[in-house]
Design a protein around this motif. Structure first.
Motif, PDB file in Angstrom:
ATOM      1  N   THR A  52       0.817  -1.212   0.000  1.00 26.57           N
ATOM      2  CA  THR A  52       0.000   0.000   0.000  1.00 26.57           C
ATOM      3  C   THR A  52       0.856   1.270   0.000  1.00 26.57           C
ATOM      4  O   THR A  52       0.387   2.326   0.410  1.00 26.57           O
ATOM      5  CB  THR A  52      -0.928   0.011   1.222  1.00 26.57           C
ATOM      6  N   ASP A  55      -0.700   4.193  -1.948  1.00 25.13           N
ATOM      7  CA  ASP A  55      -1.874   4.685  -1.219  1.00 25.13           C
ATOM      8  C   ASP A  55      -1.459   5.484   0.013  1.00 25.13           C
ATOM      9  O   ASP A  55      -2.024   6.547   0.294  1.00 25.13           O
ATOM     10  CB  ASP A  55      -2.770   3.515  -0.782  1.00 25.13           C
ATOM     11  N   ASP A  90       1.241   6.536 -12.869  1.00 29.09           N
ATOM     12  CA  ASP A  90       0.671   5.670 -11.823  1.00 29.09           C
ATOM     13  C   ASP A  90      -0.026   6.494 -10.738  1.00 29.09           C
ATOM     14  O   ASP A  90      -1.137   6.167 -10.317  1.00 29.09           O
ATOM     15  CB  ASP A  90       1.752   4.802 -11.189  1.00 29.09           C
ATOM     16  N   ASN A  93      -3.231   8.119 -12.223  1.00 32.24           N
ATOM     17  CA  ASN A  93      -4.297   7.127 -12.414  1.00 32.24           C
ATOM     18  C   ASN A  93      -4.917   6.713 -11.081  1.00 32.24           C
ATOM     19  O   ASN A  93      -6.136   6.567 -10.972  1.00 32.24           O
ATOM     20  CB  ASN A  93      -3.760   5.900 -13.152  1.00 32.24           C
ATOM     21  N   LYS A  94      -4.083   6.522 -10.075  1.00 33.29           N
ATOM     22  CA  LYS A  94      -4.568   6.126  -8.750  1.00 33.29           C
ATOM     23  C   LYS A  94      -5.457   7.216  -8.147  1.00 33.29           C
ATOM     24  O   LYS A  94      -6.532   6.932  -7.607  1.00 33.29           O
ATOM     25  CB  LYS A  94      -3.368   5.850  -7.840  1.00 33.29           C
ATOM     26  N   GLU A  98      -9.765   7.368  -7.436  1.00 32.18           N
ATOM     27  CA  GLU A  98     -10.382   7.630  -6.125  1.00 32.18           C
ATOM     28  C   GLU A  98     -11.444   8.722  -6.177  1.00 32.18           C
ATOM     29  O   GLU A  98     -12.256   8.830  -5.269  1.00 32.18           O
ATOM     30  CB  GLU A  98      -9.303   8.019  -5.117  1.00 32.18           C
TER      31      GLU A  98
END
Length: 165
Positions: A52, A55, A90, A93-94, A98
């Motif tokens: 993670t 995140d 990346d 996109n993440k 969300e």
């Protein structure tokens, strides 16, 4: 955040951190071994290697992002620096995933104007993949740009100054 100023900020610590960042950017930090450098990162800013990690980094830099989407300086006051454009993709996109709402994809133009006398040669020599679909470089948007309503967008050029772009 470590680079923000407040009443309790240690100016010398902030100055040392800024100098350390500049040394990294200039390639002067770390021990050079066979053309590669090993840079020791302080543990208080190190993202632990885990499943993670991305995140955790996004949550640290953009805490409570969904409830702060309409706050004017929320995104202007924060940034995630990435070493490569693939890492930037990346992260983008993440963060886009969300956001609430439906995604909408915008594709770049992938054809060219040709003169009739050279049409066959030019169409064979310059396929869409060669023109732009596979190019990922600084200053060009990706071939497929995915956005959502309320997604922050940074314009790199003054597109239309009279309308604020």
């Amino acid at each position: 955040m470590r680079l923000s100023l407040s009443e309790n900020t240690n100016i010398q610590e902030l100055r040392n951190f800024a100098e350390w960042l500049l040394k990294i950017g200039d390639g002067l930090a770390g021990d050079t071994t066979d053309g590669e450098s090993i840079v020791h990162i302080p543990s208080d800013i190190l993202v632990k290697n885990s499943e993670t990690a991305l995140d955790d980094l996004i949550d640290f830099v953009y805490p409570d992002m969904l409830s702060n989407l309409s706050v004017e300086n929320y995104f202007k006051d924060r940034a995630i620096l990435a070493p490569t454009l693939d890492c930037v993709t990346d992260v983008n996109n993440k963060m886009t995933a969300e956001l609430p709402g439906q995604e909408r994809a915008y594709l770049s133009s992938d054809s060219m104007c040709t003169k009739e006398e050279n049409m066959e040669f030019e169409l064979d020599a310059f396929s869409p993949e060669i023109l732009i679909n596979g190019i990922n470089c600084l200053g060009l948007p990706p071939h497929k740009l995915v956005l959502k309503v309320s997604a922050p967008v940074m314009l790199l050029w003054n597109i239309d100054q009279t309308n604020g772009l």
